[in-house]
Design an enzyme around this catalytic site. Structure first.
Site, short mmCIF file in Angstrom:
data_model
loop_
_atom_site.label_atom_id
_atom_site.label_comp_id
_atom_site.label_asym_id
_atom_site.label_seq_id
_atom_site.Cartn_x
_atom_site.Cartn_y
_atom_site.Cartn_z
N SER A 1 -32.60 -39.59 -50.23
CA SER A 1 -34.02 -39.98 -50.24
C SER A 1 -34.83 -39.05 -51.12
O SER A 1 -34.38 -37.95 -51.44
CB SER A 1 -34.55 -39.91 -48.80
OG SER A 1 -35.97 -39.86 -48.76
N TYR B 1 -36.92 -36.79 -40.61
CA TYR B 1 -36.28 -37.58 -41.67
C TYR B 1 -35.98 -36.68 -42.87
O TYR B 1 -34.87 -36.72 -43.42
CB TYR B 1 -37.20 -38.72 -42.07
CG TYR B 1 -36.67 -39.71 -43.07
CD1 TYR B 1 -37.02 -39.60 -44.41
CD2 TYR B 1 -35.85 -40.76 -42.68
CE1 TYR B 1 -36.56 -40.52 -45.34
CE2 TYR B 1 -35.38 -41.68 -43.61
CZ TYR B 1 -35.75 -41.55 -44.93
OH TYR B 1 -35.29 -42.47 -45.85
P1 NAP Z 1 -33.45 -49.69 -42.81
O1 NAP Z 1 -34.23 -50.38 -41.78
O2 NAP Z 1 -33.51 -48.20 -42.77
O3 NAP Z 1 -31.92 -50.22 -42.71
C1 NAP Z 1 -31.03 -49.46 -42.07
C2 NAP Z 1 -30.04 -50.35 -41.37
O4 NAP Z 1 -29.22 -49.49 -40.56
C3 NAP Z 1 -30.68 -51.37 -40.43
O5 NAP Z 1 -29.95 -52.57 -40.41
C4 NAP Z 1 -30.59 -50.66 -39.11
O6 NAP Z 1 -30.62 -51.49 -37.98
C5 NAP Z 1 -29.23 -50.00 -39.24
N1 NAP Z 1 -29.05 -48.93 -38.25
C6 NAP Z 1 -30.00 -48.11 -37.73
N2 NAP Z 1 -29.45 -47.28 -36.83
C7 NAP Z 1 -28.12 -47.60 -36.76
C8 NAP Z 1 -27.02 -47.12 -36.00
N3 NAP Z 1 -27.16 -46.13 -35.11
N4 NAP Z 1 -25.81 -47.69 -36.19
C9 NAP Z 1 -25.65 -48.70 -37.07
N5 NAP Z 1 -26.65 -49.22 -37.83
C10 NAP Z 1 -27.87 -48.65 -37.67
O7 NAP Z 1 -33.88 -50.14 -44.21
P2 NAP Z 1 -33.55 -49.67 -45.68
O8 NAP Z 1 -34.88 -49.38 -46.29
O9 NAP Z 1 -32.64 -50.70 -46.24
O10 NAP Z 1 -32.80 -48.24 -45.62
C11 NAP Z 1 -31.42 -48.13 -45.83
C12 NAP Z 1 -31.13 -46.66 -46.10
O11 NAP Z 1 -31.87 -46.24 -47.24
C13 NAP Z 1 -31.56 -45.73 -44.96
O12 NAP Z 1 -30.64 -44.66 -44.85
C14 NAP Z 1 -32.90 -45.18 -45.46
O13 NAP Z 1 -33.20 -43.91 -44.90
C15 NAP Z 1 -32.62 -45.08 -46.93
N6 NAP Z 1 -33.78 -45.05 -47.81
C16 NAP Z 1 -34.70 -46.04 -47.78
C17 NAP Z 1 -35.76 -45.99 -48.71
C18 NAP Z 1 -36.84 -47.04 -48.75
O14 NAP Z 1 -37.87 -46.79 -49.41
N7 NAP Z 1 -36.67 -48.18 -48.12
C19 NAP Z 1 -35.83 -44.96 -49.63
C20 NAP Z 1 -34.88 -43.95 -49.60
C21 NAP Z 1 -33.84 -44.02 -48.69
P3 NAP Z 1 -32.04 -51.77 -37.32
O15 NAP Z 1 -32.63 -52.90 -38.09
O16 NAP Z 1 -31.75 -52.12 -35.88
O17 NAP Z 1 -32.86 -50.50 -37.43
C1 GCO Z 2 -41.89 -42.40 -46.04
C2 GCO Z 2 -40.88 -43.37 -46.57
C3 GCO Z 2 -39.83 -42.65 -47.38
C4 GCO Z 2 -38.82 -43.63 -47.87
C5 GCO Z 2 -37.78 -42.98 -48.68
C6 GCO Z 2 -38.33 -42.31 -49.91
O1 GCO Z 2 -42.37 -42.60 -44.91
O2 GCO Z 2 -42.21 -41.46 -46.78
O3 GCO Z 2 -40.29 -44.10 -45.53
O4 GCO Z 2 -39.24 -41.67 -46.59
O5 GCO Z 2 -38.20 -44.27 -46.81
O6 GCO Z 2 -36.99 -42.12 -47.94
O7 GCO Z 2 -37.23 -41.90 -50.70
#
Ligand code: NAP
Ligand code: GCO
Length: 261
Positions: free
Chosen positions: A142, A155
């Protein structure tokens, strides 16, 4: 070099969002797709989506923080699909709470899912990768692997730790031809960030939405599809000498002071 034909990929938490997009991209590159999610409902939703996209994925209901359940899932995958060649530790949660208002149990929960679980799942797949003579592990890090901000102490601590776990897996298993790298997405439009993009009662864009647009040279939020090419690169033979690296896919946020208001 970018062909994943014959490879088995496990993407955790991949019913939708970033994990789904990455798994879909892997399938397009030839990989067999296995995914898990935390509930039957989510896994069924994911299976329907993959099927609609012409992908015969295999789904498991498995909480990635439950070591016994993870070991059972990995053993079943190895028996019924094949040894996992590519692991993407994607499953994650976030809790946006001011630090001094955050309960320790909430902090621990985020650490458990976002840091302990990648350790658990990686530990479950590495022995067979060693036996097979190769493996790719991709940890979804992230911006918060590098930066902090208000309300995301747990986080940021987890994602910073995930960067170092990435480097440690690289260090401990590089000699077995296992490459472990991270992808550091910028701000991506998924359900996880939807609260930061809500249109305000007066019809204006959310202040945080405006902030991110000003902080991103690309002047837009990323999409899950923006992460697919980097993920295929890190999952393929094209990255066999790339190890311990976090590839930031952020539209330039980390390089930019931000547009003057
Ligand atoms: P998300 O909602 O974080 O998707 C994560 C998925 O993992 C969801 O399907 C969630 O289920 C599932 N999950 C949560 N806890 C779990 C557990 N204990 N066991 C198995 N599955 C579990 O959405 P996303 O934005 O696609 O994020 C995916 C990854 O990218 C995460 O690691 C997040 O931190 C990272 N990330 C996101 C962003 C962004 O801007 N979106 C940026 C940087 C990094 P539920 O729906 O029940 O929660
Ligand atoms: C926040 C956002 C970010 C993104 C992502 C950025 O609240 O700042 O959720 O943390 O999820 O991780 O890279």
């Amino acid at each position: 070099m970018f062909d994943l034909t014959g490879k088995t990929a496990l993407v955790t938490g991949a019913s939708y969002g970033i994990g789904y997009a990455i798994a879909k991209g892997f399938a397009a590159a030839g990989a067999k797709i296995v995914f898990n999610d935390i509930s039957r409902e989510l896994v069924d939703k994911g299976l329907a989506s993959y099927k609609a996209d012409g992908i015969e994925a295999k789904g498991y209901v498995c909480d990635v923080t439950d070591e016994a359940a993870v070991e059972e899932m990995v053993a079943d995958i190895e028996k019924t699909v094949g040894v996992i060649d590519i692991l993407v530790n994607n499953a994650g949660i976030i809790k946006r709470i001011p630090m001094c208002e955050m309960r320790a149990e909430d902090f621990r929960k985020v650490i458990d899912v976002d840091l302990n679980a990648p350790f658990i799942v990686s530990k479950a797949v590495i022995p067979s990768m060693i036996k097979k003579g190769h493996g790719k592990i991709i940890n979804i890090c992230s911006m918060m692997s590098e930066l902090g901000r208000e309300t995301v102490s747990a986080y940021a601590a987890a994602k910073g730790g995930l960067k170092m776990l990435t480097r440690n897996i690289c260090s401990e298993f590089g000699e077995h031809n296992i490459q472990c790298n991270g992808i550091g997405p910028g701000y991506i439009a998924t359900p996880q960030t939807a609260p930061l993009r809500e249109i305000q009662p007066d019809g204006s864009r959310h202040p945080f939405d405006q902030f991110i647009i000003a902080k991103t040279p690309a002047a837009r939020w990323g999409t899950p599809e923006d992460l697919v090419g980097p993920a295929v690169f890190l999952a393929s033979d094209a990255s066999n000498f790339v190890n311990g690296h976090v590839l930031y896919v952020d539209g330039g946020i980390l390089a930019y002071i931000g547009k003057q208001p």
